[in-house]
Scaffold this motif. Structure first.
Motif, short mmCIF file in Angstrom:
data_model
loop_
_atom_site.label_atom_id
_atom_site.label_comp_id
_atom_site.label_asym_id
_atom_site.label_seq_id
_atom_site.Cartn_x
_atom_site.Cartn_y
_atom_site.Cartn_z
N ARG A 1 0.83 -1.21 0.00
CA ARG A 1 0.00 0.00 0.00
C ARG A 1 0.86 1.26 0.00
NH1 ARG A 1 -2.58 -3.46 3.61
NH2 ARG A 1 -4.70 -4.09 3.01
N ARG A 2 1.90 1.27 0.86
CA ARG A 2 2.77 2.45 0.88
C ARG A 2 3.60 2.55 -0.39
NH1 ARG A 2 6.46 2.48 5.73
NH2 ARG A 2 6.94 4.56 4.91
N ILE A 3 3.97 1.41 -0.97
CA ILE A 3 4.68 1.43 -2.25
C ILE A 3 3.78 2.03 -3.33
CG2 ILE A 3 5.56 -0.04 -4.10
CD1 ILE A 3 6.72 -1.87 -1.94
N LYS A 4 2.51 1.63 -3.33
CA LYS A 4 1.57 2.16 -4.31
C LYS A 4 1.45 3.68 -4.18
CE LYS A 4 -2.78 3.47 -5.65
NZ LYS A 4 -3.51 4.68 -5.25
N ASP A 5 1.35 4.17 -2.96
CA ASP A 5 1.23 5.61 -2.74
C ASP A 5 2.49 6.34 -3.19
OD1 ASP A 5 -1.28 5.18 -1.71
OD2 ASP A 5 -0.63 5.18 0.38
#
Length: 314
Positions: free
Chosen positions: A87-91
């Motif tokens: 999720r943080r990678i996507k953001d």
């Protein structure tokens, strides 16, 4: 019977080659640069010659090329910050690399690359409960961890870090204050001793930076916070004191959560061999946390972006 592939089918087909892409590319480079036999290189890479040649001569579909581009950026992000989950990678991909991909796509690519965030360790706080507290406040905050504006609710606590000089273990203590509206670290102090001065100076730094702030000020029942002199400082600043109940660390949950974040992302699994290295890590991380670490519960903003957006709208 002919079945038209859906977008998801095409994307999954592209993902199927993501894991082997780097192996095939390495085989190609080693063969070109050193003239090593393809068959030998394929054997070392545990792929078939047929699969390699199929990859070498194929036309790359658009979806596969996009997955490979995303995978390349994901690997870079993971190498720099192995603590980040999908999720943080996507953001980060969207904010800092101008790549738009939904959570599911990023998760599938991460799984193909066997990328996982580092393990979350439990946090063992270091605050000592006061044996003979001079002042006890009620739990006014009552786990209401939301706020409508900055400087309405502040949380605070102290945690410890260790470093080694030879075989001798030393400790450092970090005291910090967190704002519940934007989750920014309002102030912090790093010291060698866990004492009243550590907490008092952290409070003074917060007041100096926010002279008009009159929040609910919540802490656990550590000896510094139950000190009568500290309560007097709060009253003089026009603040309302609130304290967690005994053995209820969840009453100060977001503050405990911040300790878990900094330690999971920068501390656990490392061995620090000097005081300066720990101080530098803490200072750099808090700057990163306030200014660059995106948080979904803030609308995919950093704490300071959330803070500034409120000020601009006011």
């Amino acid at each position: 019977m002919f079945l038209k592939k859906t977008r998801g089918d095409r994307e999954e087909a592209g993902l199927s080659l993501v894991r082997h892409e780097f192996i095939y590319q390495a085989i190609k480079e080693e063969n070109q640069e050193h003239n090593y036999p393809i068959s030998t290189l394929c054997k070392f890479g545990k792929v078939s010659r047929a699969a390699y040649y199929k990859w070498l001569h194929r036309e790359i579909p658009e979806s596969e090329a996009e997955n490979l581009r995303i995978a390349d950026e994901i690997e870079r992000i993971h190498e720099e910050s192995p603590d980040k989950g999908y999720r943080r990678i996507k953001d980060d991909l969207e904010r800092y690399h101008n790549i738009k991909a939904n959570d599911k796509r990023v998760l599938r690519i991460c799984r193909k690359l066997d990328i996982k965030s580092t393990i979350k360790y439990s946090n063992n706080g270091c605050t000592r409960q006061a044996a003979n507290p001079q002042y006890i406040a009620e739990n006014i905050l009552n786990r209401e961890f939301t706020s409508g504006a900055p400087n309405e609710k502040w949380l605070t606590d102290v945690t410890e870090f260790k470093y080694y000089v030879g075989i001798i273990k030393h400790k450092l203590y970090l005291s910090a204050i967190l704002d519940l509206y934007d989750r920014r670290i309002v102030s912090y102090i790093i010291r060698d001793s866990n004492n009243n001065a550590l907490v008092f100076d952290t409070f003074d730094a917060a007041i100096e930076a926010n002279p008009d702030a009159h929040p609910i000020f919540h802490s656990d029942r550590g000896f510094q916070y139950t000190n009568r002199a500290f309560h007097a400082k709060l009253e003089a600043a026009g603040m309302t004191q609130s304290m967690s109940r005994i053995a209820k660390c969840i009453d100060n949950g977001p503050m405990e959560g911040f300790w878990g974040i900094i330690k999971r992302e920068r501390y656990y699994g490392k061995r620090f061999t000097s005081r300066d290295s720990v101080v530098e890590m803490i200072e750099e991380y808090i700057d990163y946390y306030n200014n660059k670490r995106l948080q979904r519960n803030l609308g995919v903003l950093t704490p300071l972006e959330k803070h500034e957006s409120y000020l601009q709208a006011a």
